[in-house]
Structures are given as structure tokens and as C-alpha cells.
Design an enzyme around this catalytic site. Sequence first.
Site, PDB file in Angstrom:
ATOM      1  N   ASP A   8     -17.456  -4.810 -10.166  1.00 40.77           N
ATOM      2  CA  ASP A   8     -18.907  -5.006 -10.223  1.00 40.77           C
ATOM      3  C   ASP A   8     -19.366  -4.893 -11.678  1.00 40.77           C
ATOM      4  O   ASP A   8     -18.540  -4.816 -12.603  1.00 40.77           O
ATOM      5  CB  ASP A   8     -19.645  -4.061  -9.248  1.00 40.77           C
ATOM      6  CG  ASP A   8     -19.668  -2.612  -9.708  1.00 40.77           C
ATOM      7  OD1 ASP A   8     -19.069  -2.283 -10.766  1.00 40.77           O
ATOM      8  OD2 ASP A   8     -20.282  -1.781  -9.009  1.00 40.77           O
ATOM      9  N   CYS A  65     -15.191  -0.361  -9.996  1.00 43.83           N
ATOM     10  CA  CYS A  65     -16.650  -0.228 -10.107  1.00 43.83           C
ATOM     11  C   CYS A  65     -16.910   0.965 -11.033  1.00 43.83           C
ATOM     12  O   CYS A  65     -16.023   1.358 -11.786  1.00 43.83           O
ATOM     13  CB  CYS A  65     -17.320  -0.095  -8.733  1.00 43.83           C
ATOM     14  SG  CYS A  65     -16.861   1.336  -7.746  1.00 43.83           S
ATOM     15  N   GLY A  66     -18.110   1.521 -11.002  1.00 45.48           N
ATOM     16  CA  GLY A  66     -18.407   2.622 -11.907  1.00 45.48           C
ATOM     17  C   GLY A  66     -17.538   3.831 -11.630  1.00 45.48           C
ATOM     18  O   GLY A  66     -16.929   4.412 -12.537  1.00 45.48           O
ATOM     19  N   THR A  67     -17.490   4.230 -10.375  1.00 45.93           N
ATOM     20  CA  THR A  67     -16.698   5.390  -9.969  1.00 45.93           C
ATOM     21  C   THR A  67     -15.407   5.022  -9.248  1.00 45.93           C
ATOM     22  O   THR A  67     -14.519   5.868  -9.099  1.00 45.93           O
ATOM     23  CB  THR A  67     -17.509   6.258  -8.986  1.00 45.93           C
ATOM     24  OG1 THR A  67     -17.826   5.446  -7.844  1.00 45.93           O
ATOM     25  CG2 THR A  67     -18.777   6.787  -9.628  1.00 45.93           C
ATOM     26  N   ILE A  69     -15.503   4.603  -6.174  1.00 47.68           N
ATOM     27  CA  ILE A  69     -15.729   5.125  -4.816  1.00 47.68           C
ATOM     28  C   ILE A  69     -16.270   4.037  -3.885  1.00 47.68           C
ATOM     29  O   ILE A  69     -15.743   3.835  -2.780  1.00 47.68           O
ATOM     30  CB  ILE A  69     -16.682   6.340  -4.861  1.00 47.68           C
ATOM     31  CG1 ILE A  69     -16.035   7.495  -5.619  1.00 47.68           C
ATOM     32  CG2 ILE A  69     -17.040   6.784  -3.440  1.00 47.68           C
ATOM     33  CD1 ILE A  69     -16.984   8.666  -5.916  1.00 47.68           C
ATOM     34  N   HIS A  98       4.032   7.298  -0.702  1.00 48.65           N
ATOM     35  CA  HIS A  98       3.673   7.940   0.568  1.00 48.65           C
ATOM     36  C   HIS A  98       2.771   7.088   1.455  1.00 48.65           C
ATOM     37  O   HIS A  98       2.883   7.150   2.680  1.00 48.65           O
ATOM     38  CB  HIS A  98       2.951   9.272   0.309  1.00 48.65           C
ATOM     39  CG  HIS A  98       3.826  10.328  -0.282  1.00 48.65           C
ATOM     40  ND1 HIS A  98       3.587  11.677  -0.118  1.00 48.65           N
ATOM     41  CD2 HIS A  98       4.941  10.248  -1.044  1.00 48.65           C
ATOM     42  CE1 HIS A  98       4.520  12.376  -0.756  1.00 48.65           C
ATOM     43  NE2 HIS A  98       5.345  11.532  -1.331  1.00 48.65           N
ATOM     44  N   HIS A 134       6.511   9.166   6.479  1.00 43.27           N
ATOM     45  CA  HIS A 134       5.380   8.425   5.893  1.00 43.27           C
ATOM     46  C   HIS A 134       5.038   7.203   6.752  1.00 43.27           C
ATOM     47  O   HIS A 134       3.865   6.910   6.987  1.00 43.27           O
ATOM     48  CB  HIS A 134       5.700   8.010   4.463  1.00 43.27           C
ATOM     49  CG  HIS A 134       5.936   9.171   3.546  1.00 43.27           C
ATOM     50  ND1 HIS A 134       5.043  10.208   3.425  1.00 43.27           N
ATOM     51  CD2 HIS A 134       6.978   9.473   2.735  1.00 43.27           C
ATOM     52  CE1 HIS A 134       5.523  11.103   2.571  1.00 43.27           C
ATOM     53  NE2 HIS A 134       6.689  10.679   2.143  1.00 43.27           N
ATOM     54  N   ARG A 137       3.058   8.308   9.735  1.00 40.25           N
ATOM     55  CA  ARG A 137       1.660   8.637   9.407  1.00 40.25           C
ATOM     56  C   ARG A 137       0.855   7.361   9.160  1.00 40.25           C
ATOM     57  O   ARG A 137      -0.302   7.258   9.580  1.00 40.25           O
ATOM     58  CB  ARG A 137       1.625   9.547   8.169  1.00 40.25           C
ATOM     59  CG  ARG A 137       2.177  10.924   8.465  1.00 40.25           C
ATOM     60  CD  ARG A 137       2.553  11.686   7.207  1.00 40.25           C
ATOM     61  NE  ARG A 137       3.286  12.896   7.532  1.00 40.25           N
ATOM     62  CZ  ARG A 137       4.033  13.575   6.660  1.00 40.25           C
ATOM     63  NH1 ARG A 137       4.144  13.183   5.400  1.00 40.25           N
ATOM     64  NH2 ARG A 137       4.673  14.663   7.036  1.00 40.25           N
TER      65      ARG A 137
HETATM   66  C1  RB5 Z   1     -23.243   1.017  -9.877  1.00 38.98           C
HETATM   67  O1  RB5 Z   1     -24.285   1.664 -10.538  1.00 38.98           O
HETATM   68  C2  RB5 Z   1     -22.366   2.036  -9.156  1.00 38.98           C
HETATM   69  O2  RB5 Z   1     -23.079   2.641  -8.134  1.00 38.98           O
HETATM   70  C3  RB5 Z   1     -21.105   1.387  -8.621  1.00 38.98           C
HETATM   71  O3  RB5 Z   1     -20.429   0.759  -9.653  1.00 38.98           O
HETATM   72  C4  RB5 Z   1     -20.100   2.319  -7.976  1.00 38.98           C
HETATM   73  O4  RB5 Z   1     -19.837   3.408  -8.809  1.00 38.98           O
HETATM   74  C5  RB5 Z   1     -20.394   2.722  -6.603  1.00 38.98           C
HETATM   75  O5  RB5 Z   1     -19.636   3.448  -5.953  1.00 38.98           O
END
Ligand code: RB5
Length: 152
Positions: A8, A65-67, A69, A98, A134, A137
Site C-alpha cells: 500500500d 504495508c505500514g505495519t 498487520i 514450521h 508440523h 498442525r
Molecule cells: C496506513 O496508514 C496503515 O494503516 C497501513 O499501511 C497498515 O499499517 C495497516 O495495517
Amino acid sequence: MKIAIGADHAGYRLKDVIVPMLKQLGHEVLDVGCDCADSVDYPDYAIPVCDMVVNGEAERGILICGTGIGMSIAANKTPGIRCALVHDLFSAKATREHNDTNVLAMGERVVGPGLAEEIVKVWLDTPFSQGERHLNRIRKVMGLEDKQALHP
Ligand code: RB5
């Protein structure tokens, strides 16, 4: 190896580091974008990358992406995908051995480009251990997809 990659607006700069490295290592790269800082939605890049992995167009996927996550959450909603969010070399190796992960997620705001390159290399180079415990699982986890298909 054929590798699909997507990011992103908070991850495209790191993607721009990883893509040339992958090509230099001899991999074929399927880059779904994005390519600038205009705000976009991470699922719009996670979904095509995961679809390519599931339908066999790509052997592995990388999402940034940024994180990392949001990308990892979105990726793990696609049946057939096992995505790991990784920011260290130990986890990069362990998740291949694993979990037999087929998608790697990273956060550009979390990890520097040098470490990210090493993470990608270790993740690509490490084979699944084929260990029976593994496999068992992984079967249990992937079985959840059948359960959800029967009882949506
Ligand atoms: C964008 O600001 C940020 O929310 C996205 O890149 C990401 O980290 C979301 O999980």
C-alpha cells in the site's frame, strides 16, 4: 521462483527495494502495485497477490504495508494462504520450517530496508521441514477452511 508482491502507500518504498533485489537474485516478479504515496486500501493489494499464489500463477507472495498487520490479516482470510508477519530473521526461518508459509508480510514503518532484504532472502531460501508434527498442525489449521465452507 515466481513471486507476487504488493504494497500500500505506506509500503511501496520498501517494495521498491525488494523488487530489484528479487530480480537480481533471478526471481520472476509479479508486481501488483501500488507505486506512489496516494492513500490506498491494503486489501486491494493483498487479495490479488494471494489469488496469484492460490491459483498457481505465483509460488510465493510478499505483502508490505505500514505495519504489515493489515496485509497479514487480509492475506490469512484467503483460503489456501498461510501468511506470516515477520520482522526478524529467526521468525523468517522458523515460519518456513514450521508453518510452510506461502506469503510473507512486513511493515515498512517497522523494519529497515537492509533487514527486510535479509528476511526475504531467508524466507525464500528456507524449505519446509516436512516434520510430521508440523504437517499435523498445518492440517488442523487448514481444516478450519473446510469447516467455514460447510457452515459459513
Ligand atoms: C496506513 O496508514 C496503515 O494503516 C497501513 O499501511 C497498515 O499499517 C495497516 O495495517
